[in-house]
Design an enzyme around this catalytic site. Structure first.
Site, PDB file in Angstrom:
ATOM      1  N   GLU A 184     -48.003   6.167 -23.219  1.00 63.68           N
ATOM      2  CA  GLU A 184     -46.871   6.570 -24.067  1.00 63.68           C
ATOM      3  C   GLU A 184     -47.292   7.397 -25.277  1.00 63.68           C
ATOM      4  O   GLU A 184     -46.479   7.705 -26.132  1.00 63.68           O
ATOM      5  CB  GLU A 184     -46.097   5.353 -24.600  1.00 63.68           C
ATOM      6  N   GLU A 200     -46.984   9.795 -21.767  1.00 67.88           N
ATOM      7  CA  GLU A 200     -46.477   9.783 -20.395  1.00 67.88           C
ATOM      8  C   GLU A 200     -45.903   8.414 -20.050  1.00 67.88           C
ATOM      9  O   GLU A 200     -46.260   7.399 -20.633  1.00 67.88           O
ATOM     10  CB  GLU A 200     -47.566  10.162 -19.400  1.00 67.88           C
TER      11      GLU A 200
END
Length: 348
Positions: free
Chosen positions: A316, A174
């Site tokens: 991430e 994310e």
């Protein structure tokens, strides 16, 4: 578009293959249990992948990006423009997850769900724009029902693409300025705990900044105190990228695709997915213990033992990607070690 697909049954791990893998481990040239979690990982993957020779060679990583209206409350150390800028960085190969994906030979998909600073069409980025950002959940629900449906469906589409690529393992990541605030709010309502026990520094808030963040969360939770049923916590307090992760985790479990969960935000999404579909839990492996305050509490709630504890808090999917080599080693040991009989080694 509807929410009906969320209720479709999840695939079931193969108990017989788990037992066969466990028996195989007992025959390998080592004391039983001496490889610890590397043994249990191989057994778990054999069951989930329905094969006596599990593998983590074909890895799919989806990084979902979306902005948050609650950023208006000053809860992040970075400006909101960073979300769109990082989408471009992911695609150009300069981000941590980009480097990790290359090193692993993994497929990396970047999904833009809506950023205030829209980078436009970029090669390697799937545009699934819902809105420039969620609403400020201190003022109103973060999403409409239609927006929540779209975000969940975007996550399910990533799983469909992973399946089409014959992936053996799904990693979700994310990006979204203020998304630790959204995750803390969602976790707080799901766990029935005060935000002070879950809110952390995020991208680098100082102690005063964390205190302000808690105050913002308390306001939001007071406003949405009744949002406790079904999908309402996610709709009222979540983010587009968090909802996409929830959709991806449920779709992966339905499809029988094992998931390696990253850090604080993705574990919050995992908690929400399990609240919606309890059978999702069997399909989740947990990569690492994030340094972000509150992550350990989420792991306990999911009865999860992470593989790594490296003090990471980037997001991430970077922590999950860092744990992939351990899964590969677990599979290699399971398939490559000699048995006592093959090696002519005495067992007593």
């Amino acid at each position: 578009m509807s929410f009906d697909w969320l209720n479709a049954p999840c695939a079931q791990p193969d108990a017989a293959l788990a037992e066969a893998a466990r028996a195989h481990q007992l025959q390998l040239t080592k004391p039983p249990g001496s490889l610890g979690m590397l043994e249990t990982l191989a057994i778990q993957l054999a069951s989930l992948q329905r094969t006596p020779r599990p593998s983590a060679d074909r890895v799919w990583i989806s990084v979902f990006a979306g902005d948050h209206g609650v950023a208006d409350e000053g809860v992040s150390a970075f400006p909101q423009a960073v979300t769109g800028e990082m989408v471009r960085n992911f695609a150009s190969g300069g981000a941590a997850i980009s480097v990790l994906a290359r090193s692993l030979g993994a497929s990396l998909e970047v999904v833009n769900l809506g950023t205030v600073n829209d980078p436009g069409e970029i090669a390697g980025v799937r545009r699934a724009i819902i809105a420039p950002s969620t609403a400020n959940f201190c003022v109103e629900p973060a999403m409409t029902e239609a927006q929540l449906q779209a975000a969940l469906a975007a996550g399910a589409e990533s799983v469909r693409l992973a399946q089409a690529a014959n992936a053996q393992l799904f990693l979700g990541g994310e990006m979204g300025i203020a998304n630790t605030t959204s995750a803390a709010a969602l976790a707080s309502i799901l766990l029935h705990e005060p935000p002070s026990s879950l809110a952390g520094a995020g991208t680098g808030l100082d102690p005063a900044g964390v205190l302000h963040k808690v105050t913002v969360l308390e306001r939001a939770l007071a406003r949405h105190a009744q949002a406790t049923r079904a999908l309402e916590p996610l709709r009222c307090l979540g983010g587009f990228e968090i909802a996409a992760l929830v959709g991806a985790y449920i779709a992966a479990a339905q499809a029988g695709l094992p998931v390696l969960v990253d850090g604080f935000i993705t574990t919050t999404a995992a908690l929400a997915a399990v609240a919606i579909q309890p059978e999702v839990r069997a399909w989740l492996l947990f990569a690492h213990r994030s340094k972000e305050h509150g992550h350990s509490r989420l792991l306990r709630a999911l009865d999860a033992e992470p593989l790594l504890d490296l003090g990471m808090r980037l997001g991430e999917a970077s922590g999950a990607a860092s744990a992939v080599p351990l899964l590969r080693l677990a599979c290699a040991l399971h398939a490559g070690m000699a048995t006592f009989e093959q090696a002519g080694v005495s067992t007593a």
